[in-house]
Design a protein around this motif. Sequence first.
Motif, PDB file in Angstrom:
ATOM      1  N   SER A  65      12.332 -10.412  16.420  1.00  0.00           N
ATOM      2  CA  SER A  65      11.977 -10.626  15.012  1.00  0.00           C
ATOM      3  C   SER A  65      13.153 -10.168  14.156  1.00  0.00           C
ATOM      4  CB  SER A  65      10.689  -9.885  14.662  1.00  0.00           C
ATOM      5  OG  SER A  65      10.970  -8.573  14.239  1.00  0.00           O
ATOM      6  N   GLY A  66      13.038 -10.333  12.868  1.00  0.00           N
ATOM      7  CA  GLY A  66      14.127  -9.973  11.957  1.00  0.00           C
ATOM      8  C   GLY A  66      14.546  -8.518  12.087  1.00  0.00           C
ATOM      9  N   THR A  67      13.587  -7.654  12.267  1.00  0.00           N
ATOM     10  CA  THR A  67      13.886  -6.223  12.377  1.00  0.00           C
ATOM     11  C   THR A  67      14.745  -5.939  13.608  1.00  0.00           C
ATOM     12  OG1 THR A  67      11.781  -5.781  11.314  1.00  0.00           O
ATOM     13  CG2 THR A  67      12.836  -3.919  12.411  1.00  0.00           C
TER      14      THR A  67
ATOM     15  N   MET B 111      18.162  -6.609  12.548  1.00  0.00           N
ATOM     16  CA  MET B 111      18.670  -5.542  11.665  1.00  0.00           C
ATOM     17  C   MET B 111      19.140  -4.355  12.506  1.00  0.00           C
ATOM     18  SD  MET B 111      15.586  -5.559   8.819  1.00  0.00           S
ATOM     19  CE  MET B 111      16.094  -4.138   7.846  1.00  0.00           C
TER      20      MET B 111
ATOM     21  N   PHE C  60      11.831  -2.878   2.985  1.00  0.00           N
ATOM     22  CA  PHE C  60      12.880  -3.332   3.900  1.00  0.00           C
ATOM     23  C   PHE C  60      14.155  -2.495   3.758  1.00  0.00           C
ATOM     24  CE2 PHE C  60      10.178  -7.192   3.793  1.00  0.00           C
ATOM     25  CZ  PHE C  60       9.834  -7.175   5.131  1.00  0.00           C
TER      26      PHE C  60
ATOM     27  N   ARG D 216      13.530   0.438   5.750  1.00  0.00           N
ATOM     28  CA  ARG D 216      13.668   0.154   7.181  1.00  0.00           C
ATOM     29  C   ARG D 216      15.120   0.353   7.642  1.00  0.00           C
ATOM     30  NH1 ARG D 216      10.278  -4.861   9.274  1.00  0.00           N
ATOM     31  NH2 ARG D 216       8.779  -3.569   8.156  1.00  0.00           N
TER      32      ARG D 216
ATOM     33  N   ASN E  54      19.241  -5.579   1.631  1.00  0.00           N
ATOM     34  CA  ASN E  54      18.327  -6.692   1.870  1.00  0.00           C
ATOM     35  C   ASN E  54      18.420  -7.539   0.604  1.00  0.00           C
ATOM     36  OD1 ASN E  54      16.915  -3.814   2.292  1.00  0.00           O
ATOM     37  ND2 ASN E  54      16.664  -5.053   4.132  1.00  0.00           N
TER      38      ASN E  54
ATOM     39  N   ASP F  59      17.277 -10.257  -0.710  1.00  0.00           N
ATOM     40  CA  ASP F  59      15.958 -10.369  -1.331  1.00  0.00           C
ATOM     41  C   ASP F  59      15.127  -9.251  -0.724  1.00  0.00           C
ATOM     42  OD1 ASP F  59      13.387 -10.926  -2.122  1.00  0.00           O
ATOM     43  OD2 ASP F  59      13.222 -12.805  -1.010  1.00  0.00           O
TER      44      ASP F  59
ATOM     45  N   ASP G 177      21.171  -8.353   4.888  1.00  0.00           N
ATOM     46  CA  ASP G 177      19.923  -8.841   5.471  1.00  0.00           C
ATOM     47  C   ASP G 177      19.428  -9.921   4.516  1.00  0.00           C
ATOM     48  OD1 ASP G 177      17.281  -9.394   5.984  1.00  0.00           O
ATOM     49  OD2 ASP G 177      16.565  -7.338   5.716  1.00  0.00           O
TER      50      ASP G 177
ATOM     51  N   ILE H 107      17.139 -12.151   5.368  1.00  0.00           N
ATOM     52  CA  ILE H 107      15.958 -12.693   6.042  1.00  0.00           C
ATOM     53  C   ILE H 107      15.025 -13.375   5.037  1.00  0.00           C
ATOM     54  CG2 ILE H 107      13.917 -12.121   7.445  1.00  0.00           C
ATOM     55  CD1 ILE H 107      15.625  -9.866   8.713  1.00  0.00           C
TER      56      ILE H 107
ATOM     57  N   SER I 127      16.084 -14.754  10.086  1.00  0.00           N
ATOM     58  CA  SER I 127      15.191 -15.029  11.219  1.00  0.00           C
ATOM     59  C   SER I 127      14.434 -16.334  11.025  1.00  0.00           C
ATOM     60  CB  SER I 127      14.228 -13.859  11.435  1.00  0.00           C
ATOM     61  OG  SER I 127      13.426 -13.676  10.307  1.00  0.00           O
TER      62      SER I 127
ATOM     63  N   GLN J 292      11.263 -17.375  10.994  1.00  0.00           N
ATOM     64  CA  GLN J 292       9.943 -17.629  10.389  1.00  0.00           C
ATOM     65  C   GLN J 292       9.920 -17.625   8.872  1.00  0.00           C
ATOM     66  OE1 GLN J 292      10.942 -14.663  11.329  1.00  0.00           O
ATOM     67  NE2 GLN J 292       9.662 -12.987  10.613  1.00  0.00           N
ATOM     68  N   LYS J 293      11.075 -17.424   8.227  1.00  0.00           N
ATOM     69  CA  LYS J 293      11.083 -17.411   6.756  1.00  0.00           C
ATOM     70  C   LYS J 293      11.494 -18.795   6.249  1.00  0.00           C
ATOM     71  CE  LYS J 293      10.019 -12.942   6.601  1.00  0.00           C
ATOM     72  NZ  LYS J 293      10.511 -11.637   6.175  1.00  0.00           N
TER      73      LYS J 293
HETATM   74  C1  PLP Z   1      10.709 -10.486   6.822  1.00  0.00           C
HETATM   75  C2  PLP Z   1      11.845  -9.572   6.561  1.00  0.00           C
HETATM   76  C3  PLP Z   1      12.327  -8.683   7.538  1.00  0.00           C
HETATM   77  C4  PLP Z   1      11.786  -8.452   8.899  1.00  0.00           C
HETATM   78  O1  PLP Z   1      10.993  -9.092   9.481  1.00  0.00           O
HETATM   79  P1  PLP Z   1      10.305  -9.119  10.904  1.00  0.00           P
HETATM   80  O2  PLP Z   1      10.639 -10.487  11.344  1.00  0.00           O
HETATM   81  O3  PLP Z   1       8.867  -8.884  10.589  1.00  0.00           O
HETATM   82  O4  PLP Z   1      10.888  -8.070  11.737  1.00  0.00           O
HETATM   83  C5  PLP Z   1      13.406  -7.896   7.225  1.00  0.00           C
HETATM   84  N1  PLP Z   1      14.000  -7.952   6.031  1.00  0.00           N
HETATM   85  C6  PLP Z   1      13.570  -8.796   5.076  1.00  0.00           C
HETATM   86  C7  PLP Z   1      14.289  -8.812   3.781  1.00  0.00           C
HETATM   87  C8  PLP Z   1      12.491  -9.633   5.306  1.00  0.00           C
HETATM   88  O5  PLP Z   1      12.077 -10.463   4.341  1.00  0.00           O
END
Ligand code: PLP
Length: 358
Positions: free
Chosen positions: A60-62, A65, A87, A90, A132, A134, A161, A163, A184, A186-187
Motif C-alpha cells: 500500500s502507499g504507506t 513511504m 499522513f 505517519r 505529503n 495533498d 508523497d 499519493i 499508489s 488506489q487513488k
Molecule cells: C492514501 C494516502 C497514503 C497511504 O495510504 P495506504 O495506501 O492506505 O497505505 C499516504 N499518504 C497520502 C497522502 C495518502 O493520501
Amino acid sequence: MKLFTVGPVQMYESTLNIRNKQVPYFRTEEFSEMMLTADKKLKELLNVGKNSETIYLTASGTGAMEAAVMNCFDDKDKLLVINGGSFGQRFAEICSIHNIDFTEIKVPFNVDLNYSMLQQYENKGYTGLLVNLDETSIGKLYNIELLSDFCKKNNLYFVVDAIGAVFADKILFDENNIDVLIFSSQKALSLAPGMAVVMLSERIVQNKVNNSNVKSLYFDFKSYISNFKRGQTPFTPAVGIFIEFAQRIDDIYNKGIQNIIDETENKAKYFRNKAREKGFKLPEYSLSNAVTPILIDGYAYDMYLKLKNEYDLTVTPNGGEYRDKIIRVGHMGNLTCADFDELIENMCIVSKILKGRA
Ligand SMILES: *Cc1c(COP(=O)(O)O)cnc(C)c1O
C-alpha cells in the motif's frame, strides 16, 4: 453503490474488464515489455528524466513511504517533516522507528504552509524534506513551488508523497526538483489497492540509494533497480494490478495528463460551488483537486453512515479528532457531474434529518 472516496475510488470499465480475467504468469517477455513501456510513458507524463529509476512495489502507499525513507536516509541524515495531518504524522512515525533524526513543522488546521514557517530551518544542517503534497486527511494542498525552492536553496533532498495528489494536481518531477515521488494504485489511478510506485532522481540513486545499507530483504531498492532493467520485480508482484496499471497509463497517455487533471478540477469546482450554494461550509485553506472536505459540526460521521447505508453513496469519513466534524468528498475516478448532483441532493436531505435530531 457509488464511491466518493479517496481510495479505492470508482473504477473505470476498462479496469473492471481486466479484473475479470485470469492473472497470467509474469516471468515472461510480454510482462517485461508491458512494464517497460508503461514506465517510459509514466516518466513522460510526470516529467521524470530518463536517468531516474522507478520502483514498483507490491504494497500500500504507506509501504512505499516507509521503503523510501529506509532506502534514502539513515542516522547521519536530519530531516524536516511537514506535519499538517495524519499522513504527515505517519512520516514522523516512520522516521522515529528507523532512528532518523527529524524536526516536525506543524501546520495549523486553518492555514496554508508559508515561507515564514520554513525560514527558521535554513542553514541548520538538514539534508532532506518530507511532505505529503495533498495532506489527504483534510484535503489540504501544499504549495509545491514554495517547497521546491526551499529545498533547492538549502540543498535538501525533496521527498513528495503524492499519493493523494498525482494525476489530480499538477506535479512535474524534474521542474519541481523532486528527488522522490511516491504514489499508489488506489487513488487517482483508480485501480485496486496493492501497487505503490516510488520514482527516484538520478542524484538520490547515486548518492544515497546505491550506497544504502537497508536492513530489509523485501524493501531493498537496489534489487528492484537491477531487476527492472529487464522489466521485472525481485518478488511476485500484484500481477493483476500491474496489468490494470499499464492499461490505465496508456489511457492517460492517450488522453493527455493535463486533460485528466482538468477533468478532476472541473468536477471539484462543480461540486464545491454547489455545496456552497446549498449552505455547506468548506475550509479556507488551499484544496487539492482530489478531494473536498466539508465542515459539518457534530454529525459528520452519522452523515457518512446514513449516506452509505440508506442512499448507497459512500463519502469518506474522518477518524480521530475530525470524526464528527469533517466528511471528505473525492473527485477522482469514474464520476460525473450528474453523480455529484445526486450526492449534493442527498447530502441536503440527510443533513436536514440529522440537524433536526441534534
Ligand atoms: C492514501 C494516502 C497514503 C497511504 O495510504 P495506504 O495506501 O492506505 O497505505 C499516504 N499518504 C497520502 C497522502 C495518502 O493520501
